[in-house]
Design an enzyme around this catalytic site. Sequence first.
Site, PDB file in Angstrom:
ATOM      1  N   HIS A  65       2.785  -5.529  14.167  1.00 24.42           N
ATOM      2  CA  HIS A  65       1.305  -6.166  13.817  1.00 24.42           C
ATOM      3  C   HIS A  65       1.339  -7.598  13.226  1.00 24.42           C
ATOM      4  O   HIS A  65       2.454  -7.918  12.620  1.00 24.42           O
ATOM      5  CB  HIS A  65       0.374  -5.084  13.186  1.00 24.42           C
ATOM      6  N   CYS A 177       1.494   1.653  -1.602  1.00 24.55           N
ATOM      7  CA  CYS A 177       2.773   1.294  -1.458  1.00 24.55           C
ATOM      8  C   CYS A 177       2.940  -0.226  -1.398  1.00 24.55           C
ATOM      9  O   CYS A 177       2.009  -0.975  -1.518  1.00 24.55           O
ATOM     10  CB  CYS A 177       3.094   1.707  -0.002  1.00 24.55           C
TER      11      CYS A 177
END
Length: 659
Positions: A65, A177
């Site tokens: 992406h 994260c």
Amino acid sequence: MSELITADLVDLDLSAGTKSAAARSLAGRMVAAGRVTDLDGFLADVAAREAQMPTGLDGGIGIPHCRSEHVTTPTLAFGRSARGIDFGAADGPADLVFLIAAPTGADDDHLTILSDLARRLMDPGFTGALRAETDPAAAAALIRGEEAAAPAADTEDAVAAAPETTEPFRVVAVTSCPTGIAHTYMAAESLEAAARAQGVVLHVETQGSAGFERLDPAVIAAADAVIWAHDVDVREKARFAGKPVVDTGVKAGINRPAELIAEARRKAERGEVGRIADPGDETGIGPDGPEGASANLGVRLRTYLMSGVSYMVPFVAAGGLLIALSFAIGGYEIASAKSVADHFVWGEAASWAALLNQIGTAAFGFLVPVLAGYIAYGMADRPALVPGFVGGAVALTVDAGFLGGLVAGLLAGAVVMAIQRVKVHPTLRGIMPVLVIPLLASIAVGFLMFIVVSKPIASLQNALTDWLNGLSGSNAVILGVVLGLMMCFDMGGPLNKVAYAFAVGGLADPTPGSLKVMAAVMAAGMVPPLAMALATTVRRGLFTRTERENGRAAWVLGASFITEGAIPFAAADPLRVIPSVMAGGAVTGALSMAFGCTLRAPHGGVFVVPLIGEPFLYLLAIAAGTAVSTALVVVLKGMRRTPASAAPADDGSGVAVAV
């Protein structure tokens, strides 16, 4: 997701064999659909994002992406590969590939696409249906959600619909994260699904890279327990003060959510309360309670260390490669060249080599301060940056090396957290994190590093030098073992410097014995980065993605006798890496001395092979030590997967923590 994907953007027979070929194939469909204006420009943006961190996820999924100026509208293309494509996931190649494109500046669109998709990828029914679908239009509809089963009811509604017998157990959770994209939302979805199955009311705050929407204070107040599934520090911890806390890594939230909820229930029943921070502390930063299990302490320690290591790695790679390139152009003597600020000739290769060497050396000068500063930052956020950097700089001044930097960073974080516990008048809270805390903590850390740490280090260096002088006339193999151990223990710290200075000092009045010592020292110093490079190649699954990327640069750094190339590995996992590289260094040092190898240059690695006596045996000694270190580090890291290799190496559950 209704406008993101159409049948033309689906390839159910993706034939590409590499991730770049897969991206090109799917991007070609975007170009044909008029959603990407420049294929090569867009692919360059995809490759740049992939270079930052691989986008493979466990379960056979790849999600390349990027944001790009060549994208006209947020778009998703899907490909299914029969043979699988390596996107860097620990469990193997991906057969489901989702290429996500968003226009430049479309942060919310980009992250919303990713987060929605990441949540749906946690549903085995969704991925299973995609693997079985034979019609591109149906696959596109499935991804858009048009053919999906009705979503499960919200946990609050599900509990309300059930016959009311007892008050439901209520949990609030935070997931995060390092990238704040995939794992953050996958952990949230996994926890929510487990809560629904258990009849638990659960609300999740996802702290992604685009920020986060805070949980309602009333929801937190009503919660019986808190779950933190995170690989970066939870923001605004003080909101959860007074609640039982389960503190673990984000992958534990993905892989074992039911266990975490059960643990939260047990803590609530026992009345355990986590010491997080003073609720009046507006910085929202505070120390975690000491009552957590040792595994959770290990998770936090690993998080702190990896915070420092992740920021240090670019300095190691850039600085080390510049120095290696300077040796290749100008030879080892380029390290003693005059400053290029005063002596630079455009047409001389030596001037360019000196320039590269001095830039690389300047970059290396930041290693220890950056390591210490961001360890402290990981512990106590921004107020700890200044004392952490100061402590790291002092560690360099007193020749404490990277181990001194580890100590400085942990000291700085601990001091700042201690100061944050002190209740202050409300009028002072605004200046505490920007003035008072950095000032007081810098004084405290500076005092400890200069007065407490430096004197033992100086005494140790003097004693070791005297000891080595006493050994120089004894058995050469024993001396080689000792020098190898010292070179590999702290990789630029006091022991390393004593061994190197002892060897270089012998070159002033060279004898056969002193030339053997110099050869043994350089050979042993090459082992740590070479061993880490080899280990990340032969057992990729034992290392994080960042470590695997750093392992590629370590090949060049080790070959150039830049021992610091192994510091990121040692800082992240000192109890496994340091003993392993010490053993290999000892083997190499002993073999070099036994083979009678000599060296007349103080530096240079493979670039000074012509100056080495017995060069083939010398390279054999290095290879043997590298093999020993690699085998040991693979065995030691593999042991942490027990029992029965049930947990992945960086599962976050505490089993695989490097402590």
